[in-house]
Design a protein around this motif. Sequence first.
Motif, short mmCIF file in Angstrom:
data_model
loop_
_atom_site.label_atom_id
_atom_site.label_comp_id
_atom_site.label_asym_id
_atom_site.label_seq_id
_atom_site.Cartn_x
_atom_site.Cartn_y
_atom_site.Cartn_z
N SER A 63 -30.94 0.53 -57.51
CA SER A 63 -29.48 0.57 -57.53
C SER A 63 -28.84 -0.67 -56.92
CB SER A 63 -28.97 1.82 -56.81
OG SER A 63 -29.25 2.97 -57.57
N ILE A 64 -29.69 -1.58 -56.44
CA ILE A 64 -29.18 -2.84 -55.91
C ILE A 64 -29.03 -3.80 -57.08
CG2 ILE A 64 -29.65 -4.81 -54.39
CD1 ILE A 64 -31.18 -2.85 -52.56
N ARG A 65 -27.79 -4.21 -57.34
CA ARG A 65 -27.50 -5.06 -58.50
C ARG A 65 -27.66 -6.55 -58.19
NH1 ARG A 65 -23.74 -1.57 -61.67
NH2 ARG A 65 -25.09 0.20 -62.06
N LYS A 66 -27.48 -6.89 -56.91
CA LYS A 66 -27.57 -8.29 -56.49
C LYS A 66 -28.04 -8.29 -55.04
CE LYS A 66 -23.94 -10.44 -55.14
NZ LYS A 66 -22.77 -11.19 -54.75
N ALA A 67 -28.89 -9.26 -54.69
CA ALA A 67 -29.37 -9.37 -53.31
C ALA A 67 -29.53 -10.84 -52.95
CB ALA A 67 -30.70 -8.64 -53.14
N ASP A 68 -28.77 -11.28 -51.96
CA ASP A 68 -28.86 -12.66 -51.48
C ASP A 68 -29.32 -12.62 -50.03
OD1 ASP A 68 -27.89 -13.90 -53.86
OD2 ASP A 68 -25.86 -13.26 -53.28
N VAL A 69 -30.44 -13.27 -49.74
CA VAL A 69 -30.95 -13.34 -48.37
C VAL A 69 -30.04 -14.29 -47.59
CG1 VAL A 69 -32.92 -13.91 -46.90
CG2 VAL A 69 -33.30 -12.85 -49.15
N LEU A 70 -29.57 -13.83 -46.45
CA LEU A 70 -28.65 -14.61 -45.61
C LEU A 70 -29.41 -15.32 -44.49
CD1 LEU A 70 -25.82 -11.90 -45.33
CD2 LEU A 70 -25.98 -13.81 -46.97
N LYS A 71 -28.73 -16.25 -43.83
CA LYS A 71 -29.34 -16.96 -42.71
C LYS A 71 -29.31 -16.12 -41.43
CE LYS A 71 -28.27 -21.49 -44.54
NZ LYS A 71 -27.54 -22.73 -44.38
N GLU A 72 -28.38 -15.16 -41.36
CA GLU A 72 -28.24 -14.36 -40.16
C GLU A 72 -29.46 -13.47 -39.94
OE1 GLU A 72 -25.89 -14.59 -42.49
OE2 GLU A 72 -24.11 -15.38 -41.49
N ARG A 73 -29.86 -13.38 -38.66
CA ARG A 73 -30.99 -12.51 -38.30
C ARG A 73 -30.60 -11.06 -38.54
NH1 ARG A 73 -35.77 -14.13 -37.77
NH2 ARG A 73 -36.28 -12.61 -36.19
N ALA A 74 -31.56 -10.27 -38.96
CA ALA A 74 -31.34 -8.84 -39.16
C ALA A 74 -31.23 -8.15 -37.81
CB ALA A 74 -32.49 -8.24 -39.96
N LYS A 75 -30.36 -7.18 -37.75
CA LYS A 75 -30.26 -6.35 -36.54
C LYS A 75 -31.58 -5.59 -36.41
CE LYS A 75 -27.76 -2.28 -34.78
NZ LYS A 75 -27.25 -2.72 -33.50
N ALA A 76 -32.17 -5.63 -35.24
CA ALA A 76 -33.42 -4.92 -34.99
C ALA A 76 -33.12 -3.48 -34.59
CB ALA A 76 -34.22 -5.62 -33.90
N VAL A 77 -33.81 -2.55 -35.21
CA VAL A 77 -33.70 -1.13 -34.87
C VAL A 77 -35.06 -0.67 -34.40
CG1 VAL A 77 -33.13 1.18 -35.72
CG2 VAL A 77 -31.87 -0.81 -36.59
N ALA A 78 -35.10 -0.01 -33.26
CA ALA A 78 -36.37 0.44 -32.68
C ALA A 78 -37.08 1.40 -33.63
CB ALA A 78 -36.12 1.12 -31.34
N GLU A 79 -38.40 1.29 -33.69
CA GLU A 79 -39.21 2.14 -34.57
C GLU A 79 -38.97 3.63 -34.29
OE1 GLU A 79 -41.69 3.13 -37.65
OE2 GLU A 79 -40.91 1.14 -37.16
N LYS A 80 -38.81 4.01 -33.04
CA LYS A 80 -38.57 5.43 -32.72
C LYS A 80 -37.24 5.90 -33.30
CE LYS A 80 -36.38 5.33 -28.15
NZ LYS A 80 -35.13 5.88 -28.62
N ASP A 81 -36.24 5.02 -33.33
CA ASP A 81 -34.95 5.37 -33.91
C ASP A 81 -35.04 5.49 -35.44
OD1 ASP A 81 -33.78 5.41 -31.39
OD2 ASP A 81 -33.17 3.31 -31.51
N LEU A 82 -35.83 4.62 -36.06
CA LEU A 82 -36.05 4.71 -37.50
C LEU A 82 -36.75 6.02 -37.84
CD1 LEU A 82 -37.25 1.08 -38.31
CD2 LEU A 82 -35.03 2.09 -38.86
N LYS A 83 -37.78 6.35 -37.09
CA LYS A 83 -38.52 7.59 -37.34
C LYS A 83 -37.61 8.81 -37.17
CE LYS A 83 -43.19 6.15 -36.38
NZ LYS A 83 -44.25 6.90 -37.03
N GLU A 84 -36.82 8.82 -36.11
CA GLU A 84 -35.93 9.96 -35.87
C GLU A 84 -34.93 10.14 -36.99
OE1 GLU A 84 -32.42 11.06 -32.79
OE2 GLU A 84 -34.32 10.53 -31.87
N TYR A 85 -34.39 9.04 -37.50
CA TYR A 85 -33.37 9.13 -38.54
C TYR A 85 -33.97 9.39 -39.92
CZ TYR A 85 -29.29 8.15 -41.37
OH TYR A 85 -28.26 8.27 -42.27
N PHE A 86 -35.05 8.69 -40.24
CA PHE A 86 -35.57 8.76 -41.60
C PHE A 86 -36.69 9.78 -41.80
CE2 PHE A 86 -33.78 4.39 -41.65
CZ PHE A 86 -32.91 4.55 -42.71
N GLU A 87 -37.33 10.24 -40.75
CA GLU A 87 -38.51 11.07 -40.95
C GLU A 87 -38.42 12.49 -40.41
OE1 GLU A 87 -41.94 8.80 -39.67
OE2 GLU A 87 -41.20 7.03 -40.72
#
Length: 181
Positions: A63-87
Motif C-alpha cells: 500500500s506504499i505508493r512512493k518511498a524516499d529514504v531521507l537523510k534524517e536518522r530514524a527514531k529508535a524504539v526499544a525492542e521491548k516497546d515494539l514487542k509490547e505494541y506489535f506482538e
Amino acid sequence: LFAQIAKAVLSRRQIQISYFSRGAGEETERAISPQRLVNYRGSWYVDAWCHLRQDLRSFSVDSIRKADVLKERAKAVAEKDLKEYFETSYGIFRGKATKTAKLKFTPARARWVANEVWHAQQKGKFGADGSYLLEVPYHDDRELVMDVLRHGADVEVVGPAELRAAVLGQARAIVVEYGWT
C-alpha cells in the motif's frame, strides 16, 4: 519499494512515504522511522514510528505508493516497546492487547483448533463434552471476526460481549447479502 524500505531499516533512516489506506480509501504523505520488516500471512509490513500520528504503526508494503529514504536518522524504539505494541495482540491490527476473546469450538472442530497457534499467548482447554475453549488476547477485532466466521456454526464467541455482537452483526449482514431474510 521493498528494497528502498529494507535499505532504510538497515541504515536507520527515515522514509517519506505516500501511503494508501484501504480502510479509509485515501492516500496520505508521512515520514516514518522504520523499525523492522515483517512477513504476515504472505504479505510484507513495515513496523514503524509514524511521525504524522506520533505513534507506532504497521504499514502494508503493497500500500506504499512512493518511498524516499531521507537523510534524517530514524527514531529508535526499544525492542521491548515494539514487542509490547506489535506482538501482544491478535492479528495484524496491532496495539497493546486490552481484551481477551473466549471462543468455544464444537467437539468436531476442537480436534483441529486445539493444534493451531492463533497467538503466542493463547490459552486453551478441552471441556468435558469434547469442546475446546480458546482464549486469545486482542486489541482490534477486525481480523479476529474474520477468523471466527471461517469456523461458521462450529464456534461460539463466549465473550466479550462486543466481540460476540461484532460476529453476530457480520453473520446478519451475510444473511441479508444472500437474500435469506
